[in-house]
Design a protein around this motif. Sequence first.
Motif, PDB file in Angstrom:
ATOM      1  N   TYR A 417      54.354  37.705  63.218  1.00 55.80           N
ATOM      2  CA  TYR A 417      55.591  38.704  62.936  1.00 55.80           C
ATOM      3  C   TYR A 417      56.797  37.690  62.768  1.00 55.80           C
ATOM      4  O   TYR A 417      57.411  37.760  61.981  1.00 55.80           O
ATOM      5  CB  TYR A 417      55.827  39.772  63.997  1.00 55.80           C
ATOM      6  N   LEU A 418      56.617  36.759  64.003  1.00 56.19           N
ATOM      7  CA  LEU A 418      58.136  36.066  63.858  1.00 56.19           C
ATOM      8  C   LEU A 418      57.961  35.032  62.607  1.00 56.19           C
ATOM      9  O   LEU A 418      59.173  34.801  62.127  1.00 56.19           O
ATOM     10  CB  LEU A 418      58.062  35.337  65.099  1.00 56.19           C
ATOM     11  N   ILE A 419      57.063  34.674  62.436  1.00 57.65           N
ATOM     12  CA  ILE A 419      57.169  33.773  61.176  1.00 57.65           C
ATOM     13  C   ILE A 419      57.237  34.391  59.852  1.00 57.65           C
ATOM     14  O   ILE A 419      57.763  33.936  59.023  1.00 57.65           O
ATOM     15  CB  ILE A 419      55.649  32.998  61.037  1.00 57.65           C
ATOM     16  N   ARG A 420      56.592  35.473  59.837  1.00 55.30           N
ATOM     17  CA  ARG A 420      56.731  36.337  58.506  1.00 55.30           C
ATOM     18  C   ARG A 420      58.138  36.798  58.265  1.00 55.30           C
ATOM     19  O   ARG A 420      58.629  37.020  57.037  1.00 55.30           O
ATOM     20  CB  ARG A 420      55.870  37.590  58.568  1.00 55.30           C
ATOM     21  N   ASN A 421      58.831  37.038  59.385  1.00 54.50           N
ATOM     22  CA  ASN A 421      60.219  37.497  59.337  1.00 54.50           C
ATOM     23  C   ASN A 421      61.279  36.603  59.517  1.00 54.50           C
ATOM     24  O   ASN A 421      62.629  36.855  59.860  1.00 54.50           O
ATOM     25  CB  ASN A 421      60.593  38.879  60.140  1.00 54.50           C
ATOM     26  N   GLY A 422      60.806  35.525  59.640  1.00 52.96           N
ATOM     27  CA  GLY A 422      61.788  34.289  60.141  1.00 52.96           C
ATOM     28  C   GLY A 422      62.390  33.607  59.118  1.00 52.96           C
ATOM     29  O   GLY A 422      63.331  32.494  59.372  1.00 52.96           O
ATOM     30  N   GLU A 423      62.610  33.719  57.944  1.00 57.93           N
ATOM     31  CA  GLU A 423      63.286  33.059  56.946  1.00 57.93           C
ATOM     32  C   GLU A 423      63.211  31.367  56.786  1.00 57.93           C
ATOM     33  O   GLU A 423      64.108  30.806  57.039  1.00 57.93           O
ATOM     34  CB  GLU A 423      64.799  33.446  57.055  1.00 57.93           C
ATOM     35  N   LEU A 424      61.812  31.245  56.763  1.00 57.73           N
ATOM     36  CA  LEU A 424      61.507  29.840  56.573  1.00 57.73           C
ATOM     37  C   LEU A 424      62.035  29.390  55.165  1.00 57.73           C
ATOM     38  O   LEU A 424      61.443  29.579  53.982  1.00 57.73           O
ATOM     39  CB  LEU A 424      60.231  29.551  56.685  1.00 57.73           C
ATOM     40  N   LEU A 425      63.180  28.725  55.016  1.00 59.79           N
ATOM     41  CA  LEU A 425      63.648  28.342  53.783  1.00 59.79           C
ATOM     42  C   LEU A 425      62.883  27.230  53.007  1.00 59.79           C
ATOM     43  O   LEU A 425      62.235  26.191  53.722  1.00 59.79           O
ATOM     44  CB  LEU A 425      65.259  27.667  53.947  1.00 59.79           C
ATOM     45  N   GLY A 426      62.884  26.915  51.835  1.00 57.49           N
ATOM     46  CA  GLY A 426      61.845  26.072  51.016  1.00 57.49           C
ATOM     47  C   GLY A 426      60.691  26.487  50.775  1.00 57.49           C
ATOM     48  O   GLY A 426      59.878  26.202  49.893  1.00 57.49           O
ATOM     49  N   TYR A 427      60.253  27.651  51.342  1.00 60.57           N
ATOM     50  CA  TYR A 427      58.965  28.385  51.127  1.00 60.57           C
ATOM     51  C   TYR A 427      59.313  29.674  50.310  1.00 60.57           C
ATOM     52  O   TYR A 427      60.094  30.436  50.591  1.00 60.57           O
ATOM     53  CB  TYR A 427      58.215  28.621  52.338  1.00 60.57           C
ATOM     54  N   ASN A 428      58.289  30.029  49.355  1.00 61.66           N
ATOM     55  CA  ASN A 428      58.060  31.584  48.943  1.00 61.66           C
ATOM     56  C   ASN A 428      57.493  32.389  49.745  1.00 61.66           C
ATOM     57  O   ASN A 428      56.870  31.827  50.832  1.00 61.66           O
ATOM     58  CB  ASN A 428      57.630  31.353  47.479  1.00 61.66           C
ATOM     59  N   GLU A 429      57.646  33.740  49.321  1.00 58.12           N
ATOM     60  CA  GLU A 429      57.160  34.710  50.267  1.00 58.12           C
ATOM     61  C   GLU A 429      55.576  34.589  50.343  1.00 58.12           C
ATOM     62  O   GLU A 429      54.994  34.740  51.345  1.00 58.12           O
ATOM     63  CB  GLU A 429      57.365  35.936  49.846  1.00 58.12           C
ATOM     64  N   THR A 430      54.893  34.076  49.276  1.00 59.86           N
ATOM     65  CA  THR A 430      53.414  33.848  49.684  1.00 59.86           C
ATOM     66  C   THR A 430      53.120  32.906  50.665  1.00 59.86           C
ATOM     67  O   THR A 430      52.070  33.150  51.351  1.00 59.86           O
ATOM     68  CB  THR A 430      52.646  33.619  48.011  1.00 59.86           C
ATOM     69  N   GLU A 431      53.744  31.911  50.282  1.00 65.03           N
ATOM     70  CA  GLU A 431      53.672  30.746  51.311  1.00 65.03           C
ATOM     71  C   GLU A 431      53.849  31.099  52.599  1.00 65.03           C
ATOM     72  O   GLU A 431      53.175  30.658  53.711  1.00 65.03           O
ATOM     73  CB  GLU A 431      54.299  29.626  50.792  1.00 65.03           C
ATOM     74  N   ILE A 432      54.842  31.667  52.982  1.00 67.39           N
ATOM     75  CA  ILE A 432      55.239  32.200  54.241  1.00 67.39           C
ATOM     76  C   ILE A 432      54.267  33.201  54.812  1.00 67.39           C
ATOM     77  O   ILE A 432      53.786  33.146  56.191  1.00 67.39           O
ATOM     78  CB  ILE A 432      56.515  32.973  54.303  1.00 67.39           C
ATOM     79  N   GLU A 433      53.689  34.047  53.913  1.00 64.92           N
ATOM     80  CA  GLU A 433      52.696  34.974  54.236  1.00 64.92           C
ATOM     81  C   GLU A 433      51.371  34.111  54.759  1.00 64.92           C
ATOM     82  O   GLU A 433      50.793  34.478  55.848  1.00 64.92           O
ATOM     83  CB  GLU A 433      52.332  35.867  53.200  1.00 64.92           C
ATOM     84  N   ILE A 434      51.280  33.044  54.116  1.00 68.28           N
ATOM     85  CA  ILE A 434      50.124  32.227  54.477  1.00 68.28           C
ATOM     86  C   ILE A 434      50.131  31.560  55.597  1.00 68.28           C
ATOM     87  O   ILE A 434      49.278  31.468  56.641  1.00 68.28           O
ATOM     88  CB  ILE A 434      49.450  31.268  53.248  1.00 68.28           C
ATOM     89  N   ILE A 435      51.376  31.124  56.110  1.00 66.18           N
ATOM     90  CA  ILE A 435      51.635  30.261  57.395  1.00 66.18           C
ATOM     91  C   ILE A 435      51.388  31.289  58.523  1.00 66.18           C
ATOM     92  O   ILE A 435      50.747  30.860  59.640  1.00 66.18           O
ATOM     93  CB  ILE A 435      52.988  29.525  57.100  1.00 66.18           C
ATOM     94  N   ALA A 436      52.100  32.473  58.214  1.00 64.49           N
ATOM     95  CA  ALA A 436      52.084  33.481  59.218  1.00 64.49           C
ATOM     96  C   ALA A 436      50.559  33.780  59.632  1.00 64.49           C
ATOM     97  O   ALA A 436      50.228  34.119  60.798  1.00 64.49           O
ATOM     98  CB  ALA A 436      52.784  34.817  58.886  1.00 64.49           C
TER      99      ALA A 436
END
Length: 549
Positions: A417-436
Amino acid sequence: MLNVPANWGSMLTPPVKQNRIVAAIDIGTNSLHMVIVRIEPMLPAFTMIAKEKETVRLGDRNLETGELKPEVIKKAIATLGRFQELAKSLEVESIIAVATSAVREAPNGQDFLQKVETEVGLSVDLISGQEEARRIYLGVLSGMEFNNQPHIIVDIGGGSTELILGDSQEPRSLTSTKVGAVRLTGELITSDPINDIEFQYLQAYARGMLERSVEEVLGKLKPGESPKLVGTSGTIETLATIHAREKLGVVPSTLSGYQFSLQDLRSWVNRLRRMNNVERTTIPGMPDKRSEVILAGAVILHEAMSLLGVDSVTLCERSLREGVIVNWMLTHGLIEDKLRYQSSIRQRHVQKTAKKYQINLEHSDRVAAFALSLFDQTQTKLHSWGKDERQLLWAAAILHNCGHYISHSSHHKHSYYLIRNGELLGYNETEIEIIANLARYHRKSAPKKKHENYRNLLHKEHRQMVSQLSAILRLAVALDRRQIGAIARVQCEYIPHLHEFKMSIFTSSLGDDCALELWSLDYKKGVFEEEFGVKIVANLVNTVGSKFS
């Protein structure tokens, strides 16, 4: 201090040739835009070859469901197909497409992007509001010299307005607010010309929505600083064009650098509110279909300028599309000038997130080092993932424990949850979803189709990536079970005919039996074994091994 892998640079694609031709597509709320540029890496700079625009109005969504309308989707896909054909005819080597607020917010936004990929063969990055703001900043910096002085950028789109504070260096503030010319027109204006009650509400609503962003931007100013305001996007370009035609009798060959005052804007707002749509279409310089949404856009700009306390705005014709190009150049190692700090945007924002959630950085560094070592030693033997996936694994390894910030119980789910909603700049939404997802599966259950977060990964390839890389992350976490660095390094050997995966584990201290690490490895290895079809055989080497650098 969080350590970035020494070979981080190897995760970036090295420059291959001179004068590369690249296209950037912006799938906006009001319009679809494409720019095609020739990149000259030696300068570094880019030259515009072609521009295309189509007013599609993705923001004109179903009022009841909020979904993108079928006829609008059809028009958007046809437009993207035409864009792609033009790009191919100009021998473009890469098309970078991004989608913003209309697609972000629509319940069927992901379905639309999948349809685009299926029917047109175009992969589109869905980006957050803050990431959109960051790329707008890059675009403006590529076309305007700030001379290290503070500038506020206002970008009024169809569905959102971005306010950015920067001074040529790191952006001090990146904000995105859900007020846009198309959104407010559709939601708040029913009369034509607008009646007094609707107009007053339009003004009050725009002001109320912008207040928080303005406070954040002004709060980042230093004592004595007087920032200039830079305006980008269709609304402000149209207002500048109309203003120039009336004041100068001609539109300058380039609008970049053109300035108009808050007083002139206020005058135009009052004129526009008294006109109906047909009358607005006859204004010299008014583009097709812009007349329908220009009043709402002008009101947003007026309220933003009033709240910011600035008396003029200067136009910059570069914005998100050019920022997408600059971002591509940065990630491909083609920029080494004043923007070089931006190339580390990903690792710095992972670091910032780790500190925000009070992660044990020494432990995370070790887990990341083990994860990358296992990734490298299994590459081409057990998996075929490359540098991009390696970098996502690194980010997940650093952040895997951030869920402890909420609670120890089910902390892997909190990490998601924190990673998915944490506004990791430099990544697109798919990449953030994968990291999370990778962080989510560092413990407990393996990925399952019944899990909603796993289903959010629309592509089979992305689900396989999460399944395999999370299995590697599990082993890495086990190897630092006591979080004291008991294990120095791991040496792996794959024996194909036996389907055996040997792990020689070197201790950091003589005499340490690493019983807890070995137990944890044995407990967690099942997911890895099942995923890769191997049997893990672990062997403790009780000599001091050289640690990861």
